[in-house]
Design a protein around this motif. Structure first.
Motif, PDB file in Angstrom:
ATOM      1  N   GLU A 487       0.832  -1.220   0.000  1.00 64.29           N
ATOM      2  CA  GLU A 487       0.000   0.000   0.000  1.00 64.29           C
ATOM      3  C   GLU A 487       0.860   1.261   0.000  1.00 64.29           C
ATOM      4  OE1 GLU A 487      -3.289   0.479  -0.391  1.00 64.29           O
ATOM      5  OE2 GLU A 487      -3.278  -1.671  -0.835  1.00 64.29           O
ATOM      6  N   PHE A 488       1.895   1.290   0.851  1.00 59.12           N
ATOM      7  CA  PHE A 488       2.720   2.509   0.876  1.00 59.12           C
ATOM      8  C   PHE A 488       3.670   2.564  -0.324  1.00 59.12           C
ATOM      9  CE2 PHE A 488       5.976   0.000   3.216  1.00 59.12           C
ATOM     10  CZ  PHE A 488       7.152   0.459   2.617  1.00 59.12           C
ATOM     11  N   ILE A 489       4.075   1.402  -0.862  1.00 62.33           N
ATOM     12  CA  ILE A 489       4.946   1.402  -2.050  1.00 62.33           C
ATOM     13  C   ILE A 489       4.213   2.024  -3.235  1.00 62.33           C
ATOM     14  CG2 ILE A 489       6.081  -0.078  -3.774  1.00 62.33           C
ATOM     15  CD1 ILE A 489       6.789  -2.000  -1.482  1.00 62.33           C
ATOM     16  N   LYS A 490       2.912   1.718  -3.378  1.00 65.03           N
ATOM     17  CA  LYS A 490       2.115   2.274  -4.485  1.00 65.03           C
ATOM     18  C   LYS A 490       2.064   3.799  -4.434  1.00 65.03           C
ATOM     19  CE  LYS A 490      -1.747   0.019  -3.912  1.00 65.03           C
ATOM     20  NZ  LYS A 490      -3.143  -0.437  -4.125  1.00 65.03           N
ATOM     21  N   GLN A 491       2.151   4.342  -3.228  1.00 62.78           N
ATOM     22  CA  GLN A 491       2.036   5.797  -3.075  1.00 62.78           C
ATOM     23  C   GLN A 491       3.366   6.538  -3.257  1.00 62.78           C
ATOM     24  OE1 GLN A 491       0.197   6.338   0.763  1.00 62.78           O
ATOM     25  NE2 GLN A 491      -1.547   5.045   0.201  1.00 62.78           N
ATOM     26  N   LEU A 492       4.466   5.788  -3.391  1.00 62.45           N
ATOM     27  CA  LEU A 492       5.766   6.414  -3.631  1.00 62.45           C
ATOM     28  C   LEU A 492       5.807   6.984  -5.046  1.00 62.45           C
ATOM     29  CD1 LEU A 492       8.114   3.720  -2.010  1.00 62.45           C
ATOM     30  CD2 LEU A 492       7.479   5.941  -1.044  1.00 62.45           C
ATOM     31  N   PRO A 493       6.609   8.031  -5.296  1.00 62.45           N
ATOM     32  CA  PRO A 493       6.612   8.710  -6.604  1.00 62.45           C
ATOM     33  C   PRO A 493       6.772   7.778  -7.802  1.00 62.45           C
ATOM     34  CG  PRO A 493       7.955   9.926  -5.042  1.00 62.45           C
ATOM     35  CD  PRO A 493       7.516   8.676  -4.342  1.00 62.45           C
ATOM     36  N   GLY A 495       6.836   4.246  -7.378  1.00 62.46           N
ATOM     37  CA  GLY A 495       6.493   2.888  -6.946  1.00 62.46           C
ATOM     38  C   GLY A 495       7.716   2.082  -6.583  1.00 62.46           C
ATOM     39  N   LEU A 496       7.831   0.897  -7.159  1.00 68.48           N
ATOM     40  CA  LEU A 496       8.972   0.019  -6.867  1.00 68.48           C
ATOM     41  C   LEU A 496      10.298   0.605  -7.327  1.00 68.48           C
ATOM     42  CD1 LEU A 496       7.376  -3.409  -7.845  1.00 68.48           C
ATOM     43  CD2 LEU A 496       8.246  -2.842  -5.581  1.00 68.48           C
ATOM     44  N   ASP A 497      10.268   1.549  -8.257  1.00 66.27           N
ATOM     45  CA  ASP A 497      11.490   2.136  -8.794  1.00 66.27           C
ATOM     46  C   ASP A 497      11.899   3.423  -8.074  1.00 66.27           C
ATOM     47  OD1 ASP A 497      11.866   0.152 -10.759  1.00 66.27           O
ATOM     48  OD2 ASP A 497      10.324   1.097 -12.001  1.00 66.27           O
ATOM     49  N   THR A 498      11.290   3.684  -6.915  1.00 68.33           N
ATOM     50  CA  THR A 498      11.626   4.881  -6.131  1.00 68.33           C
ATOM     51  C   THR A 498      12.903   4.648  -5.327  1.00 68.33           C
ATOM     52  OG1 THR A 498       9.279   5.381  -5.901  1.00 68.33           O
ATOM     53  CG2 THR A 498      10.780   6.503  -4.393  1.00 68.33           C
ATOM     54  N   ASN A 499      13.833   5.606  -5.408  1.00 71.38           N
ATOM     55  CA  ASN A 499      15.038   5.527  -4.576  1.00 71.38           C
ATOM     56  C   ASN A 499      14.666   5.931  -3.148  1.00 71.38           C
ATOM     57  OD1 ASN A 499      17.576   6.639  -3.225  1.00 71.38           O
ATOM     58  ND2 ASN A 499      18.431   5.755  -5.090  1.00 71.38           N
ATOM     59  N   ILE A 500      15.080   5.107  -2.168  1.00 74.80           N
ATOM     60  CA  ILE A 500      14.646   5.326  -0.780  1.00 74.80           C
ATOM     61  C   ILE A 500      15.690   6.054   0.071  1.00 74.80           C
ATOM     62  CG2 ILE A 500      13.037   3.400  -0.768  1.00 74.80           C
ATOM     63  CD1 ILE A 500      15.193   1.734   0.638  1.00 74.80           C
ATOM     64  N   GLY A 501      16.779   6.507  -0.567  1.00 78.18           N
ATOM     65  CA  GLY A 501      17.766   7.314   0.153  1.00 78.18           C
ATOM     66  C   GLY A 501      18.759   6.476   0.945  1.00 78.18           C
ATOM     67  N   ASP A 502      19.731   7.160   1.509  1.00 83.24           N
ATOM     68  CA  ASP A 502      20.798   6.506   2.266  1.00 83.24           C
ATOM     69  C   ASP A 502      20.212   5.827   3.500  1.00 83.24           C
ATOM     70  OD1 ASP A 502      23.325   5.737   2.982  1.00 83.24           O
ATOM     71  OD2 ASP A 502      23.832   7.624   3.954  1.00 83.24           O
ATOM     72  N   GLY A 503      20.355   4.497   3.576  1.00 84.19           N
ATOM     73  CA  GLY A 503      19.818   3.739   4.703  1.00 84.19           C
ATOM     74  C   GLY A 503      18.294   3.730   4.742  1.00 84.19           C
ATOM     75  N   GLY A 504      17.645   4.075   3.599  1.00 78.92           N
ATOM     76  CA  GLY A 504      16.178   4.113   3.571  1.00 78.92           C
ATOM     77  C   GLY A 504      15.602   5.275   4.344  1.00 78.92           C
ATOM     78  N   ASN A 505      16.366   6.398   4.445  1.00 76.89           N
ATOM     79  CA  ASN A 505      15.934   7.499   5.314  1.00 76.89           C
ATOM     80  C   ASN A 505      14.725   8.274   4.791  1.00 76.89           C
ATOM     81  OD1 ASN A 505      17.039   9.063   3.269  1.00 76.89           O
ATOM     82  ND2 ASN A 505      18.876   9.615   4.428  1.00 76.89           N
ATOM     83  N   LYS A 506      14.248   7.948   3.583  1.00 75.52           N
ATOM     84  CA  LYS A 506      13.027   8.591   3.076  1.00 75.52           C
ATOM     85  C   LYS A 506      11.765   7.884   3.578  1.00 75.52           C
ATOM     86  CE  LYS A 506      15.180  10.242  -1.215  1.00 75.52           C
ATOM     87  NZ  LYS A 506      15.142  10.175  -2.694  1.00 75.52           N
ATOM     88  N   LEU A 507      11.952   6.776   4.295  1.00 79.46           N
ATOM     89  CA  LEU A 507      10.811   5.988   4.791  1.00 79.46           C
ATOM     90  C   LEU A 507      10.737   6.067   6.309  1.00 79.46           C
ATOM     91  CD1 LEU A 507      11.377   2.749   2.647  1.00 79.46           C
ATOM     92  CD2 LEU A 507       9.955   4.725   2.057  1.00 79.46           C
ATOM     93  N   SER A 508       9.567   5.744   6.848  1.00 84.20           N
ATOM     94  CA  SER A 508       9.407   5.675   8.312  1.00 84.20           C
ATOM     95  C   SER A 508       9.997   4.361   8.820  1.00 84.20           C
ATOM     96  CB  SER A 508       7.926   5.752   8.669  1.00 84.20           C
ATOM     97  OG  SER A 508       7.277   4.541   8.277  1.00 84.20           O
ATOM     98  N   GLY A 509      10.132   4.268  10.156  1.00 82.05           N
ATOM     99  CA  GLY A 509      10.682   3.047  10.755  1.00 82.05           C
ATOM    100  C   GLY A 509       9.851   1.823  10.423  1.00 82.05           C
ATOM    101  N   GLY A 510       8.529   1.963  10.493  1.00 80.60           N
ATOM    102  CA  GLY A 510       7.642   0.831  10.199  1.00 80.60           C
ATOM    103  C   GLY A 510       7.719   0.413   8.744  1.00 80.60           C
ATOM    104  N   GLN A 511       7.820   1.406   7.846  1.00 82.78           N
ATOM    105  CA  GLN A 511       7.919   1.097   6.414  1.00 82.78           C
ATOM    106  C   GLN A 511       9.228   0.369   6.105  1.00 82.78           C
ATOM    107  OE1 GLN A 511       7.404   5.098   4.948  1.00 82.78           O
ATOM    108  NE2 GLN A 511       5.243   4.764   4.438  1.00 82.78           N
ATOM    109  N   LYS A 512      10.306   0.841   6.713  1.00 84.49           N
ATOM    110  CA  LYS A 512      11.600   0.184   6.499  1.00 84.49           C
ATOM    111  C   LYS A 512      11.562  -1.269   6.978  1.00 84.49           C
ATOM    112  CE  LYS A 512      14.273   3.445   8.450  1.00 84.49           C
ATOM    113  NZ  LYS A 512      15.524   4.139   8.837  1.00 84.49           N
TER     114      LYS A 512
END
Length: 608
Positions: A487-493, A495-512
């Protein structure tokens, strides 16, 4: 030099380029000498007033070769001047000199051209081997080493060695040959004058080597300090949130400045010694040329045993020795510095990897019966974390490990995955000691979800594909749905091809954490190891993650290390640890009824 010699084995695959470099360096040395020899006829044309035709000299043997050469040169020049005129002969000679300088510089370019392939090839292979070593070391290696120091060895130290590979080739081929060819020609022109040069060279070499003796030790300090401040930088970037939260910028600024000041001091010391090589060798050379000018002037004007044009050509050749002599001095210092760097590189390359496969390991593809932990004891340093620990985990069952911090729960996860080896006892899968199973197939049987969601600066898809590199988009979507992350992946700019930043810092703890679970789901291993996978989450995230974990654990053997006891109530067996030993074991209800350690832990968490 011992360490640097060991590193030079990396140049062996590029011996073709080395030989081509040597060949063109020989040509360079030859044309360099000839270009100065060719000046002698020009000087003869300009300064000699004698234009009376002379008889062609007769060669009378090697003992008279010097006089024959001078007489034949005079004969050749006078004949051609009388035939073509002075200006035309001068033009021809200048053309020859320009051609020789062109060939000299072309040879120099081609020598550098081929050495580039060798230097960069050595750099590439050395870094590849170092990186391979870095990722093969067990986790214990990095509990004792600074990460920044390792980074320094892969960058600064390797660059130092790369630059010195060329210095070695110049030091053993081009510059010595330039000196040798020049000396042979000078010896031919005037043996008496050349005697002074032979006296000068060993004195010069001795003085320069005295200056460079302490260079290796100083260079080692420079490289070590570079590793220190890179470590501080790496720690700062990783812990920036905490540094700012505790207003500790000044503390870290001071730590970095102290290290940088030491680096500054050591670098100055090393560079000043190295910089002394060039002026020292030039000064010694000029002193020698001064002596040559005085004595040569005597041979020309008083003794009349040497012609002025040959003497001027001789002085130019003598000066031609200075540049390669300076280059050898600088290259010698460069190699001494590189020896310090090579020492640090070899420390890493030759460090023993304690977690390795046996000679013919078992390649296990399936998990059939059980995991047996038999009387294991383990210590990280001096104190045992686990003592005589035994546990049987049947296929398809979920076993939870609980206990206070430091009781040894996470250590069991590290031992199961063979990030560390047990000190005593054994861990077996289907009766086979995991030390006899290849690391690749052992870890292929297991999926790991840890407390720290370790993600990489890449797309969602590529982070998930660590579990299965060949996965299709449909498989990625399915794994994401099971882990409650679609659900949250679909909302990323993207989708699956969204870069999530260094250490996934563009995501919340639960999403990571849910992405970590999706990665393990995609791998689809028969054994799951969950190391406090929900301890760092808020209630809403924990509910989603717990639901994802329960879906993932269906029909799998699971080892769950739990801090929040509410997440493991449905486990087939709960094992309670205290100081590395089992104090209770059973189902949730059974352990509550005992009103022992587990009951106390549940009560404490309920109160909280």
């Amino acid at each position: 030099m011992n360490y640097f010699k060991k590193i030079l084995r990396y140049a062996y695959p590029y011996k073709k380029f080395a030989f081509l470099n040597i060949f063109f360096n020989v040509l360079y040395a030859l044309f360099s000498t000839l270009s100065f020899v060719a000046l002698i006829p020009v000087l003869e044309i300009i300064f000699s007033k004698e234009r009376t035709p002379v008889k062609e000299p007769v060669y009378e043997g090697f003992s008279n070769v010097k006089d024959y050469s001078q007489e034949y040169l005079n004969y050749f020049i006078i004949e051609n001047i009388n035939k073509y005129g002075e200006f035309k002969v001068l033009m021809y000679m200048v053309g020859i000199i320009i051609l020789l300088f062109l060939l000299k510089n072309l040879s120099n370019y081609l020598a550098m051209f081929y050495s580039t392939f060798m230097r960069n090839g050595v750099l590439r292979d050395l870094r590849n081997d170092l990186y391979s070593k870095v990722i093969s070391f067990p986790l214990a290696f990095y509990s004792e080493k600074r990460k920044g120091d390792t980074i320094s060895r892969l960058s600064g130290d390797v660059d130092e060695v790369k630059n010195s590979v060329l210095s070695v080739l110049e030091m053993i081929v081009r510059e010595p040959l330039t000196i040798l060819f020049s000396l042979i020609t000078m010896l031919f022109i005037s043996p008496k004058l050349t005697l002074f040069v032979f006296i000068f060279l060993p004195i010069s070499g001795f003085l320069i080597s005295r200056v460079g003796k302490s260079l290796k030790k100083g260079s080692l300090k420079v490289q070590q300090e570079q590793g220190t401040f890179l470590s501080i930088l790496e720690e700062t970037m990783g812990g920036l949130r905490i540094i700012k939260a505790f207003h500790a910028e000044r503390i870290f600024q001071n730590k970095f400045e102290d290290s940088n000041q030491r680096f500054y001091k050591y670098s100055n010391s090393v560079m000043n010694r190295q910089n002394l090589a060039s002026p020292l060798s030039e000064l010694l050379g000029i002193i020698t040329i001064g002596i040559l000018l005085v004595y040569g002037g005597y041979l020309v004007f008083v003794d009349s045993t040497l012609e002025a044009s040959f003497f001027l050509g001789y002085i130019m050749l003598a000066y031609n020795i200075l540049t390669p002599a300076k280059a050898i001095a600088k290259a010698s210092y460069s190699v001494k510095r590189a020896d310090g760097s090579a020492h640090r590189i070899l420390e890493l390359l030759e460090a023993e990897n304690t977690i390795t496969d046996i000679e013919n390991p078992v390649h296990k593809k399936e998990f059939d019966a059980s995991i047996s932990i038999k009387n294991i004891s383990f210590k990280y340093e001096d104190q045992y974390v686990l003592k005589n620990f035994s546990l049987e985990i049947p296929k398809g069952k979920t076993v939870a490990l609980v206990g206070q911090s430091g009781s040894g729960k996470s250590t069991i996860a590290n031992l199961l995955t063979r990030f560390y080896d047990v000190n005593e006892g054994s861990i077996e899968i289907d009766g086979v000691d995991i030390r006899n199973i290849s690391k690749e197939s052992l870890r292929g049987l297991m999926g790991i979800v840890s407390q720290d969601s370790i993600l990489f600066n890449d797309t969602v898809a590529n982070n998930l594909k660590l579990g299965k590199p060949t996965a299709s988009n449909e498989e990625l979507k399915e794994a994401a749905e099971i882990s409650n992350s679609y659900e949250f992946i679909k909302q990323l700019p993207a989708g699956l091809d969204t870069n999530i930043g260094d250490g996934g810092n563009k995501l919340s703890g639960g999403q990571k954490q849910r992405l970590s679970i999706a990665r393990a789901v995609l791998k689809n291993p028969p054994i799951m190891v969950l190391d406090e996978a929900t301890s760092a989450l808020d209630t809403e995230s924990e509910r989603l993650v717990q639901d994802a974990l329960e879906k993932m654990m269906q029909h799998r053997t699971s080892v769950v290390i739990a801090h929040r006891l509410s997440t493991i109530q449905n486990a087939d067996t709960i094992v309670v640890l205290n100081k590395g030993e089992i104090v209770e074991k059973g189902k949730h209800e059974e352990l509550l009824a005992k009103e022992g350690v587990y009951h106390s832990l549940v009560e404490m968490q309920s109160f909280e």
